[in-house]
Design a protein around this motif. Structure first.
Motif, PDB file in Angstrom:
ATOM      1  N   GLU A  24       4.729   7.633  -0.966  1.00 20.81           N
ATOM      2  CA  GLU A  24       5.450   6.925   0.082  1.00 20.81           C
ATOM      3  C   GLU A  24       4.844   5.561   0.334  1.00 20.81           C
ATOM      4  OE1 GLU A  24       5.201   8.566   4.011  1.00 20.81           O
ATOM      5  OE2 GLU A  24       3.104   9.175   3.772  1.00 20.81           O
ATOM      6  N   GLY A  25       5.675   4.657   0.753  1.00 17.45           N
ATOM      7  CA  GLY A  25       5.201   3.339   1.113  1.00 17.45           C
ATOM      8  C   GLY A  25       4.556   3.362   2.481  1.00 17.45           C
ATOM      9  N   TRP A  38       0.867  -1.181   0.000  1.00 20.75           N
ATOM     10  CA  TRP A  38       0.000   0.000   0.000  1.00 20.75           C
ATOM     11  C   TRP A  38       0.907   1.236   0.000  1.00 20.75           C
ATOM     12  CZ3 TRP A  38      -5.102   0.467  -0.777  1.00 20.75           C
ATOM     13  CH2 TRP A  38      -5.913  -0.661  -0.608  1.00 20.75           C
ATOM     14  N   PHE A  39       0.569   2.183  -0.841  1.00 20.16           N
ATOM     15  CA  PHE A  39       1.308   3.427  -0.973  1.00 20.16           C
ATOM     16  C   PHE A  39       0.318   4.582  -0.861  1.00 20.16           C
ATOM     17  CE2 PHE A  39       5.285   1.574  -2.598  1.00 20.16           C
ATOM     18  CZ  PHE A  39       4.850   0.313  -2.963  1.00 20.16           C
ATOM     19  N   GLY A  44      -3.144  -0.188  -8.708  1.00 15.88           N
ATOM     20  CA  GLY A  44      -4.543   0.206  -8.752  1.00 15.88           C
ATOM     21  C   GLY A  44      -4.680   1.670  -9.129  1.00 15.88           C
ATOM     22  N   GLN A  45      -5.924   2.112  -9.238  1.00 20.70           N
ATOM     23  CA  GLN A  45      -6.187   3.483  -9.682  1.00 20.70           C
ATOM     24  C   GLN A  45      -6.193   4.470  -8.517  1.00 20.70           C
ATOM     25  OE1 GLN A  45      -8.517   1.316  -8.979  1.00 20.70           O
ATOM     26  NE2 GLN A  45      -9.982   2.503  -7.783  1.00 20.70           N
ATOM     27  N   GLY A  46      -6.233   3.968  -7.303  1.00 19.03           N
ATOM     28  CA  GLY A  46      -6.197   4.820  -6.124  1.00 19.03           C
ATOM     29  C   GLY A  46      -7.560   5.108  -5.540  1.00 19.03           C
ATOM     30  N   THR A  47      -7.576   5.345  -4.238  1.00 19.33           N
ATOM     31  CA  THR A  47      -8.797   5.738  -3.545  1.00 19.33           C
ATOM     32  C   THR A  47      -8.448   6.869  -2.581  1.00 19.33           C
ATOM     33  OG1 THR A  47     -10.689   4.927  -2.252  1.00 19.33           O
ATOM     34  CG2 THR A  47      -8.548   3.978  -1.706  1.00 19.33           C
ATOM     35  N   ALA A 106      -4.598  11.448   1.858  1.00 19.27           N
ATOM     36  CA  ALA A 106      -3.832  11.158   0.643  1.00 19.27           C
ATOM     37  C   ALA A 106      -4.670  10.272  -0.271  1.00 19.27           C
ATOM     38  CB  ALA A 106      -2.532  10.438   0.985  1.00 19.27           C
ATOM     39  N   VAL A 107      -4.171  10.090  -1.484  1.00 20.05           N
ATOM     40  CA  VAL A 107      -4.697   9.041  -2.344  1.00 20.05           C
ATOM     41  C   VAL A 107      -3.895   7.781  -2.049  1.00 20.05           C
ATOM     42  CG1 VAL A 107      -5.093   8.261  -4.701  1.00 20.05           C
ATOM     43  CG2 VAL A 107      -5.355  10.688  -4.127  1.00 20.05           C
TER      44      VAL A 107
END
Length: 127
Positions: free
Chosen positions: A46-47, A36-37, A118-121, A92-93
């Motif tokens: 960032e990780g 997860w970033f 992924g596209q992000g949330t 953040a996303v």
């Protein structure tokens, strides 16, 4: 079509909780380490956390240790990030990524090449 889809983001008050999901379609996550970033506006990505393919080993950024928990359900082909005690600086996303190389280790997960993203949330922590 191979893809990762994140869900579970939203607006939450400080101190609240959210659970993010990262679901794979078109392929199985059994042999992938999942990271997860996150990326906040004006900041570098960032990780946040990582889990190995077996789920035995996990890794967390210092900023989220003790508050976030990563776990996976390979039967559902999904990895989760449980986020508790959220702070405004967690805004953040959030993205999940899958890496087949060194899937048995989270060492160096931030810099390793990821096979899928992924596209992000969006996660927003605000009162």
């Amino acid at each position: 079509q191979f893809q990762l889809v994140e869900s579970g983001g939203g607006l939450v008050q400080p101190g609240g909780s959210l659970r993010l999901s990262c679901a794979a379609s078109g392929f199985t996550l059994d042999y992938y380490a999942i990271g997860w970033f996150r990326q906040a506006p004006g900041k570098e990505r960032e990780g946040v956390s990582c889990i190995t393919s077996s789920g035995v080993s996990t890794k967390y950024a210092d900023s989220v240790k003790g508050r976030f928990t990563i776990f996976r359900d390979n039967a559902k082909n999904t990895v989760y990030l449980q986020m508790n005690s959220l702070k405004p600086e967690d805004t953040a996303v959030y993205y999940c990524a899958a890496a087949s190389s060194f899937h048995y280790s989270c060492s160096g997960y931030v810099s390793r090449e990821q096979d899928y993203w992924g596209q992000g949330t969006q996660v927003t922590v605000s009162s």
